[in-house]
Design an enzyme around this catalytic site. Structure first.
Site: not given
Ligand SMILES: CC(C)CCOP(=O)(O)OP(=O)(O)O
Ligand SMILES: [Mg+2]
Length: 240
Positions: A16
């Site tokens: 994430d």
């Molecule tokens: C599709 C998933 C693995 C992407 C993980 O990062 P994210 O897009 O949720 O990024 P953010 O938490 O910073 O919005």
């Molecule tokens: Mg995310």
């Protein structure tokens, strides 16, 4: 240092923080996902070298479909690259690749690449790599329940024979020696499970790290594994 005999058999990672990483650098989100994909590849190889038996990475959840069309489209293309190009790195380490999740909603081109990758790596003897695409813990429990209910209807199974093992055998992480993660790492400081493998993580050690996934490197992985090895797992037992 790390002890090989205390290495977690099954590591799971909720990758994430890709978009925040991109935003912090004034980059488009796509480059955040691209950076994350590079990290996933390096971490998978490192886990394999360290003797991890199973690695499960959460790459796309059933909830991610609500994102902008161009981002979802980019991610689907990125997953094709992972199981077509990164795949060569994975099989160089004799990894077995499996995709868990509801594949029916994925683009047809991605579905056929998945079939090819799973087929051509299924007899490999190295680390088992599960990539969760359009996956969720509730989806997994629901699909397992449907399979079990059908077997009861068809007289293959009797309702009273259903036990926890029955579920273990019908979840998408079944048919492997280590279906349940010993360690679940989530990056980016979020303290939630986001509907990942809910049944399987009943006794999993959870580790939340601040770094955004694109910043997570081999050193962070070693630190996570050292933290795991320092923990005394009791499984609810009486031993103090
Ligand atoms: C599709 C998933 C693995 C992407 C993980 O990062 P994210 O897009 O949720 O990024 P953010 O938490 O910073 O919005
Ligand atoms: Mg995310």
């Amino acid at each position: 240092g790390l002890k090989r005999e205390l290495m977690p058999k099954h590591v799971a990672i909720i990758m994430d923080g890709n978009r925040r990483w991109a935003k912090n650098r004034g980059l488009p989100v796509q480059l955040g996902h691209k950076a994350g994909e590079e990290v996933m590849k390096r971490i998978a190889v490192k886990c394999s070298e360290l003797g991890v038996k199973v690695l499960t990475v959460f790459a796309f959840s059933t909830e991610n479909w609500v994102r902008p069309q161009e981002e979802v489209g980019f991610l689907m293309k990125l997953f094709e690259q992972v199981i077509q190009t990164d795949f060569n790195d994975f099989i160089r380490h004799d990894m077995q690749i499996s995709i868990i999740g509801d594949k029916s909603r994925l683009p047809k081109s991605l579905q056929s690449l998945i079939t090819t990758a799973e087929e051509s790596s299924k007899s490999n003897k190295g680390m088992r790599l599960f990539i969760a695409l359009n996956y969720s813990g509730r989806y997994d429990i629901t699909q397992a329940t449907k399979k079990i209910a059908s077997k009861v209807r068809d007289g293959i199974l009797s309702a009273q024979d259903i036990d926890e093992g029955t579920f273990d055998q019908h979840l998408e992480t079944s048919k492997i020696d280590f279906p349940n993660p010993d360690l679940l790492i989530r990056t980016s400081g979020e303290l939630r499970l986001s509907n990942f493998m809910l049944w399987q993580i009943a006794y999993t050690e959870l580790l939340f790290v601040e770094k955004l996934f694109p910043e997570f490197n081999e050193g962070d992985l070693l630190e996570a594994l050292r933290s795991f090895q320092r923990r005394q797992r009791r499984y609810g037992g009486t031993q103090v």
